[in-house]
Design an enzyme around this catalytic site. Sequence first.
Site, short mmCIF file in Angstrom:
data_model
loop_
_atom_site.label_atom_id
_atom_site.label_comp_id
_atom_site.label_asym_id
_atom_site.label_seq_id
_atom_site.Cartn_x
_atom_site.Cartn_y
_atom_site.Cartn_z
N ASP A 198 0.85 -1.20 0.00
CA ASP A 198 0.00 0.00 0.00
C ASP A 198 0.89 1.24 0.00
O ASP A 198 2.07 1.18 0.35
CB ASP A 198 -0.89 -0.02 1.25
N HIS A 333 -9.33 -1.80 -8.51
CA HIS A 333 -9.34 -0.75 -7.49
C HIS A 333 -8.51 0.47 -7.89
O HIS A 333 -8.97 1.61 -7.74
CB HIS A 333 -8.85 -1.33 -6.16
C1 HEM Z 1 -9.58 -1.47 3.19
C2 HEM Z 1 -9.73 -0.66 2.17
C3 HEM Z 1 -8.68 -0.45 1.11
C4 HEM Z 1 -7.68 -1.27 0.68
C5 HEM Z 1 -7.38 -2.69 1.12
C6 HEM Z 1 -6.95 -0.54 -0.34
C7 HEM Z 1 -5.85 -1.05 -1.02
C8 HEM Z 1 -5.13 -0.35 -1.97
C9 HEM Z 1 -3.96 -0.86 -2.66
C10 HEM Z 1 -3.34 -2.23 -2.43
C11 HEM Z 1 -3.56 0.09 -3.53
C12 HEM Z 1 -2.40 -0.01 -4.53
C13 HEM Z 1 -1.10 0.49 -4.01
C14 HEM Z 1 -0.95 1.98 -3.95
O1 HEM Z 1 -0.89 2.67 -4.96
O2 HEM Z 1 -0.91 2.47 -2.82
C15 HEM Z 1 -4.46 1.21 -3.40
C16 HEM Z 1 -4.39 2.37 -4.12
C17 HEM Z 1 -5.30 3.41 -4.02
N1 HEM Z 1 -6.43 3.45 -3.24
FE1 HEM Z 1 -7.02 2.04 -1.93
N2 HEM Z 1 -7.53 0.68 -0.51
C18 HEM Z 1 -8.58 0.80 0.36
C19 HEM Z 1 -9.42 1.86 0.51
C20 HEM Z 1 -9.43 2.98 -0.30
C21 HEM Z 1 -10.41 4.04 -0.22
C22 HEM Z 1 -11.57 4.13 0.76
C23 HEM Z 1 -10.08 4.94 -1.21
C24 HEM Z 1 -10.78 6.22 -1.59
C25 HEM Z 1 -12.08 6.36 -1.64
C26 HEM Z 1 -8.88 4.44 -1.87
C27 HEM Z 1 -8.22 5.09 -2.87
C28 HEM Z 1 -7.05 4.66 -3.44
C29 HEM Z 1 -6.28 5.44 -4.39
C30 HEM Z 1 -6.59 6.84 -4.90
C31 HEM Z 1 -5.19 4.66 -4.76
C32 HEM Z 1 -4.07 5.03 -5.73
C33 HEM Z 1 -4.48 4.79 -7.16
C34 HEM Z 1 -3.37 5.20 -8.10
O3 HEM Z 1 -3.00 6.37 -8.07
O4 HEM Z 1 -2.90 4.35 -8.84
N3 HEM Z 1 -8.53 3.24 -1.31
N4 HEM Z 1 -5.42 0.92 -2.45
#
Ligand code: HEM
Length: 487
Positions: A198, A333
């Site tokens: 993450d 995601h």
């Molecule tokens: C338990 C809940 C969640 C999990 C397990 C999760 C997991 C992840 C993972 C594994 C990544 C890819 C690695 C990274 O770029 O950091 C990611 C990216 C991201 N997540 Fe989540 N996330 C969660 C909740 C959320 C929520 C609630 C939001 C917003 C509403 C969010 C927005 C984003 C964004 C904006 C990215 C980066 C996308 C990019 O720029 O490529 N995430 N998340």
Amino acid sequence: MATHVNAGNIQGDILAGGLPKKTQTFIFFQIIDGKKFVQDLVELAPLIKTVEQVLKDRDDIAKHKKEKKGGLIKMVGVNISLSYTGLRAMGISDDKMAGTSLSADTGVFMGGAVKDAPDLNDPIVGGKPDWEPTFLGQIDGAILVAGDSHPTVEEKVRQVNAVFGNDSAHSSIKVIKSIVGDVRPGEEDGHEHFGFLDGVSNPLIAGFDPVVPGPAPIDAKFILTGHSTTQSDWTADGSFLVFRYLFQMVPEFNSFLDNNAIKTDPITSKPLPKDQGRELFGARIVGRWKSGAPVDISPFHDDPDLVKDPKRNNDFLFTDEFRDNNKCPWAAHIRRTNPRADSTRGVNANAIDNRRIIRRGIAFGPEVTAEEQSSGATKLGRGLLFACYQANINDAFKFIQKFWANNPTFPFIGADPLPGFTPGFDPIIGQAPQSTPREMTGYDPLTANDPSQAPLRMPNFVVPRGGGYFFTPSLKTLREFGSLTSA
Ligand code: HEM
């Protein structure tokens, strides 16, 4: 000209990678003596870690690693944020907030997180979000204390408590809940509980962050409040903090990966060994492999070296696959939460700089036990203390959750490039209305763009149990709140 970043005036969690942390305590509180609290903030200000200090911390960490001294440097930082009810309890009237960033988001910040939950499709029970009771009540602020170890953080928490008045009869605040988040152990360091790295992709700030290949840097005004017009106001150099208390159903998620492992190798068309098919399926619903390598660059096998290279790990825009869903499913995601070129092309082209958020979450709860893993059922609470910063909650966090993650047709709004094809919900965080099934398509590379494929039904793996909308003021404002309350 890019908005100037005044690093000494901005709280440290907002920029430059945020407060360095192996553990972080979130302290949620109510204000019981507003006048005293405003004075206490002046005393608290020297304890607040700024972006300037975070930059120095990061240099110290890099030096320590280079010298291979082992262990961690003792390091700790405090930040503080206030909700709308908190600002009101401090004696700041709506008049003082009018015309500033605090009232510029169609009432989302002022309305608060509880009121907003139904709009995000959070489950509702008895007319209320199905949250822990504490989060349904009034929360006036959040103190974040992040550091290298529990003893360092606990020592700092004691110092912070002393500022507000240790003796509960004379304290200006009442702590209503503390939650401790911890980076996961060993090899899982930096990975959230489903196992994926993450914190890889966050927006770069123009003129402040070093530029690496990938999405273009954004102006600081999309993260910092008070800079959206030429006239800055008392909210300048602040930011909005959105907190979400998200529980993750890890054994259930793992069973889901097992049951839906991709069966056929998309390149050779031969049967894929179960463990590889499972990892490929997982990578396709997130958009990155567990190592953090993006599927858009390495679609069919993991490449852990890729993620270690900051010049390559974010260098993709989903541009080469407008009609080719084989590399990264539309619903994945990371594609849903930062669609990159998906939303900047075609008839509905829109710059998405105002949709970007800076994420600063940390895992909480124990590792999965052997019993949970074998039964496939969660017994202990664990998940993500999701935290993100932005200049406007309605434009950024809320928009991402409501119009991207929870919207099965996105990004095919208007001109549909794949007639009859519905990408479905973000498999990780997408929330369907209560009577609608949570489904996605495009997970199997072989049928990824086929409109006649059967959608995949997905249980909820992420369960929201609380949240809060907060304003994280600048250091200057923290010291000068008194001038806003006396007039
Ligand atoms: C338990 C809940 C969640 C999990 C397990 C999760 C997991 C992840 C993972 C594994 C990544 C890819 C690695 C990274 O770029 O950091 C990611 C990216 C991201 N997540 Fe989540 N996330 C969660 C909740 C959320 C929520 C609630 C939001 C917003 C509403 C969010 C927005 C984003 C964004 C904006 C990215 C980066 C996308 C990019 O720029 O490529 N995430 N998340």
